[in-house]
Scaffold this active site. Structure first.
Site, PDB file in Angstrom:
ATOM      1  N   ASP A   9       0.907  -1.048   0.018  1.00 37.28           N
ATOM      2  CA  ASP A   9      -0.043  -0.178   0.007  1.00 37.28           C
ATOM      3  C   ASP A   9       0.885   1.393  -0.018  1.00 37.28           C
ATOM      4  O   ASP A   9       2.194   1.112   0.148  1.00 37.28           O
ATOM      5  CB  ASP A   9      -0.888  -0.030   1.164  1.00 37.28           C
ATOM      6  CG  ASP A   9      -1.292   1.239   1.576  1.00 37.28           C
ATOM      7  OD1 ASP A   9      -2.135   1.976   0.523  1.00 37.28           O
ATOM      8  OD2 ASP A   9      -1.319   1.734   2.502  1.00 37.28           O
ATOM      9  N   ASP A  11      -0.124   5.144   0.869  1.00 34.13           N
ATOM     10  CA  ASP A  11      -0.426   6.124   1.969  1.00 34.13           C
ATOM     11  C   ASP A  11      -0.608   5.587   3.510  1.00 34.13           C
ATOM     12  O   ASP A  11      -1.316   4.754   3.405  1.00 34.13           O
ATOM     13  CB  ASP A  11      -1.739   7.050   1.476  1.00 34.13           C
ATOM     14  CG  ASP A  11      -1.487   7.737   0.204  1.00 34.13           C
ATOM     15  OD1 ASP A  11      -2.212   7.624  -0.662  1.00 34.13           O
ATOM     16  OD2 ASP A  11      -0.667   8.641   0.277  1.00 34.13           O
ATOM     17  N   GLY A  52     -10.224   7.234  -1.468  1.00 38.92           N
ATOM     18  CA  GLY A  52     -10.055   8.285  -2.699  1.00 38.92           C
ATOM     19  C   GLY A  52     -10.502   9.860  -2.633  1.00 38.92           C
ATOM     20  O   GLY A  52     -11.326   9.977  -1.799  1.00 38.92           O
ATOM     21  N   GLY A  53      -9.643  10.395  -3.114  1.00 40.85           N
ATOM     22  CA  GLY A  53      -9.721  11.910  -2.765  1.00 40.85           C
ATOM     23  C   GLY A  53     -10.947  12.478  -3.479  1.00 40.85           C
ATOM     24  O   GLY A  53     -11.594  13.593  -2.679  1.00 40.85           O
ATOM     25  N   HIS A  82      -9.898  18.221  -7.394  1.00 38.45           N
ATOM     26  CA  HIS A  82      -8.944  17.235  -6.875  1.00 38.45           C
ATOM     27  C   HIS A  82      -7.360  17.474  -8.109  1.00 38.45           C
ATOM     28  O   HIS A  82      -6.553  17.193  -7.567  1.00 38.45           O
ATOM     29  CB  HIS A  82      -9.694  15.891  -7.118  1.00 38.45           C
ATOM     30  CG  HIS A  82      -8.729  14.705  -6.902  1.00 38.45           C
ATOM     31  ND1 HIS A  82      -8.075  13.800  -7.838  1.00 38.45           N
ATOM     32  CD2 HIS A  82      -8.484  14.262  -5.475  1.00 38.45           C
ATOM     33  CE1 HIS A  82      -7.260  13.006  -6.902  1.00 38.45           C
ATOM     34  NE2 HIS A  82      -7.645  13.229  -5.668  1.00 38.45           N
ATOM     35  N   LYS A  85      -5.685  19.888  -5.960  1.00 40.33           N
ATOM     36  CA  LYS A  85      -4.870  19.373  -4.939  1.00 40.33           C
ATOM     37  C   LYS A  85      -3.733  18.365  -5.458  1.00 40.33           C
ATOM     38  O   LYS A  85      -2.883  18.486  -4.557  1.00 40.33           O
ATOM     39  CB  LYS A  85      -6.121  18.477  -4.239  1.00 40.33           C
ATOM     40  CG  LYS A  85      -5.675  17.494  -3.147  1.00 40.33           C
ATOM     41  CD  LYS A  85      -5.246  16.094  -3.701  1.00 40.33           C
ATOM     42  CE  LYS A  85      -4.981  15.248  -2.490  1.00 40.33           C
ATOM     43  NZ  LYS A  85      -4.445  14.012  -2.696  1.00 40.33           N
ATOM     44  N   THR A 122      -2.599   0.694  -4.365  1.00 42.81           N
ATOM     45  CA  THR A 122      -3.068   1.938  -3.635  1.00 42.81           C
ATOM     46  C   THR A 122      -4.338   2.525  -4.357  1.00 42.81           C
ATOM     47  O   THR A 122      -4.885   2.210  -5.328  1.00 42.81           O
ATOM     48  CB  THR A 122      -1.977   2.741  -3.802  1.00 42.81           C
ATOM     49  OG1 THR A 122      -2.355   4.156  -3.119  1.00 42.81           O
ATOM     50  CG2 THR A 122      -1.509   3.200  -5.220  1.00 42.81           C
ATOM     51  N   THR A 123      -4.909   3.632  -3.518  1.00 45.58           N
ATOM     52  CA  THR A 123      -6.308   4.227  -3.756  1.00 45.58           C
ATOM     53  C   THR A 123      -5.754   5.384  -4.453  1.00 45.58           C
ATOM     54  O   THR A 123      -6.524   6.165  -5.219  1.00 45.58           O
ATOM     55  CB  THR A 123      -6.955   4.353  -2.618  1.00 45.58           C
ATOM     56  OG1 THR A 123      -7.363   3.012  -1.970  1.00 45.58           O
ATOM     57  CG2 THR A 123      -8.378   5.166  -2.979  1.00 45.58           C
TER      58      THR A 123
END
Ligand code: XBP
Ligand code: MG
Length: 236
Positions: A9, A11, A52-53, A82, A85, A122-123
């Protein structure tokens, strides 16, 4: 059972990216858009339950700013926020502001020496992964990972098992021949859902979550190397 691959993973696992990385990047995007939204450390811990952002922004607006969320241009606003960001987050990562967690660099070095296959599930957005790997390792670090599965590449994000199933399919391996490293309950649910034995390294945001089913749940990998992971993998 032989261990053939480690699946990481990103984050919270490779690096502690959330509180001082993603969170200020979200706030910078909200500021640039002139929105009165600010995610402090407390509320961000709550919002992390939504992976998920883009999904996190949507969830926050629907709950705290429903009038804005009901506007016809809301979907476009989420996409644009997003993108902004991600630009801010990449700048932070590229500046070297986000170090790897303890033991990660050593473990990856040991795994490469032992000829283990490496992958990422990863997401987060793909560019965020490339930036973190390039900033933390050598320039060719991306090539160390046979599969980098990230973000919207699968229909369902964690805790759904999709992202880990995608990695297994690309590696041509069964879940039991791999070991996943995760930091959160949604991440553990995703890897276990794909049948992958998993070690959790929790952090300030995830320490009180439920890690039932993990081979081990640790504060970090400072005292744990490949030998311990192989031993735990063989015991299960
Ligand atoms: C963690 C996530 C991501 C990040 C934000 O991913 O849920 O959404 O919080 O990144 P993982 P984006 O633990 O699976 O690495 O804004 O790019 O989604
Ligand atoms: Mg994580």
């Amino acid at each position: 059972m032989t261990l053939s691959a480690l699946i990481f993973d990103v984050d919270g696992t490779l690096a502690d990216t959330e509180r001082d990385g993603h969170r200020p990047a979200f706030n910078a995007a909200f500021g640039e858009a002139g929105l009165p939204w600010a995610w402090d450390e407390g509320i961000y811990g709550e919002l992390l339950k939504v992976t998920g952002g883009k999904e996190r922004i949507r969830h926050y607006a629907q709950r705290f700013d429903p009038v804005r969320a009901a506007r016809p241009d809301f979907a476009a606003l989420v996409q644009s926020l997003h993108r902004t960001k991600t630009r801010h987050y990449l700048a932070r990562v590229e500046s070297g502001a986000i170090p790897l967690r303890p033991g990660i660099a050593r473990l990856i070095g040991q795994a490469r020496e032992a000829g283990l296959r490496l992958a990422i599930a990863t997401t987060t957005t793909p560019e965020n992964v490339s930036a973190l790997l390039s900033a933390s390792f050598a320039a060719d670090a991306l090539s160390w990972f046979e599969v980098i599965a990230a973000g919207d590449i699968v229909p369902e994000k964690k805790p759904a098992p999709d992202i880990y199933r995608f990695v297994l399919e690309r590696l041509g391996l069964a879940g039991r021949d791999c070991l996943a490293l995760e930091d959160s309950h949604p991440g553990l649910a995703s890897s276990l859902g794909a049948g992958i034995p998993t070690v959790v390294t929790f952090n300030d945001y995830s320490r009180d979550q439920d890690f039932k089913g993990a081979l081990a749940a640790l504060p970090d990998l400072a005292q744990v190397g490949l030998r311990e992971l192989i031993r735990w993998h063989q015991l299960q």
